[in-house]
Design an enzyme around this catalytic site. Sequence first.
Site, PDB file in Angstrom:
ATOM      1  N   LYS A  86     -20.730  21.120  84.875  1.00 39.10           N
ATOM      2  CA  LYS A  86     -20.290  19.912  83.323  1.00 39.10           C
ATOM      3  C   LYS A  86     -19.510  18.714  83.984  1.00 39.10           C
ATOM      4  O   LYS A  86     -18.435  19.335  84.613  1.00 39.10           O
ATOM      5  CB  LYS A  86     -20.116  21.521  82.116  1.00 39.10           C
ATOM      6  CG  LYS A  86     -20.991  22.522  82.085  1.00 39.10           C
ATOM      7  CD  LYS A  86     -21.753  22.143  81.373  1.00 39.10           C
ATOM      8  CE  LYS A  86     -22.588  23.033  80.405  1.00 39.10           C
ATOM      9  NZ  LYS A  86     -23.549  22.746  80.242  1.00 39.10           N
ATOM     10  N   LYS A 105     -34.926  26.002  75.134  1.00 36.99           N
ATOM     11  CA  LYS A 105     -34.084  27.040  74.823  1.00 36.99           C
ATOM     12  C   LYS A 105     -34.173  27.291  73.409  1.00 36.99           C
ATOM     13  O   LYS A 105     -35.383  26.138  72.298  1.00 36.99           O
ATOM     14  CB  LYS A 105     -32.754  26.175  74.565  1.00 36.99           C
ATOM     15  CG  LYS A 105     -32.149  25.509  75.667  1.00 36.99           C
ATOM     16  CD  LYS A 105     -30.792  24.927  76.035  1.00 36.99           C
ATOM     17  CE  LYS A 105     -29.744  24.362  76.949  1.00 36.99           C
ATOM     18  NZ  LYS A 105     -28.410  24.154  76.637  1.00 36.99           N
TER      19      LYS A 105
END
Length: 337
Positions: free
Chosen positions: A151, A248
């Site tokens: 990230k 997702k």
Amino acid sequence: MTSCSLSIRIERWPLAAPFQITGYLIDTAKVVIVTIADAHHEGVGEAAGVFYLGETPESIVAQIESVRPSIERGITRAQLLALLPSGGARNAVDAALWALESKREALPVWHIAQLPPPRPLLTTMTIGVDTPQAMASKARSLGQARALKIKLDGSVRDASRLLSIREARPDVPLSVDANQGWSRVHLDTMLPVLQQVGIDMLEQPFAIGADTCLDTLDYPIPLAADESFQDVQDLPSVARRYDIVNIKLDKCGGLTRALELASSARAAGLSVMVGCMPGTSLAIAPAFLLGQLCDRIDLDGPLFLAKDRPVGAHYTDGLLLCPDAAWGSAVDNAVLP
């Protein structure tokens, strides 16, 4: 159609340590649990919703409550697609309906979905935004990981973060997830570093709606759409701009839609990835079934929890395996903490 009872509750699962991404600090997985039961069986599903679109456990509960009569009269998964929009509410109900059908038919969900017996999947393990030294230390601590997702937040420290992690873990593939936090200038600045460390995927560099420049950008690293890809209506623009879609269940509204999306994405020439929101193994288990059809797997959510459910996912040597007993088995099982 058999009438059913519906129950809904909110659960909070603390993380072992706070997790930072662009614009958000996450310290708890807040999830909604839906149970749908008939006279003989019950099915349970979990969803976290899409926090960056404003979904909360409370808003998910309210959305499900608004259609309670339809659910309790008895509803199919196909009917659910028309009853609720994409998002966490539909995901939780869809998962409960799959699990209930599994018990009624005495068959595991993977069999009903016409999937092969599930195999272990190589999953990435994620490192949250921190100092370069802390991120490198985390990379070393994830010794079993065979792929890492990093990230990054668009700050000047991104380059040193990547270089430090690559020095700490020269042995594994690395991908980067910007969570909408980069500008075009930052992308151009980071390109030499991404190539130097051998990044194999860059996920969602730009904010939703700010990625039109990708229509004409010939980028040397595969690009993945996450926030820019919610459901089927986003496929045309995503296919022009990206190489990979991150599906997702909380975004698209459940395994039923996700299986359709995986097929549609491939037909559009896209590679398919499955990801997750913060949650327990009860939410990861249906995504694990979708993962059987995917090229990339990012289902490490339960690893961040201080404690998972008693029957949970297994992570061994970088591989993920969700036993049927975690969700979707042909027999009733407890999922309570």
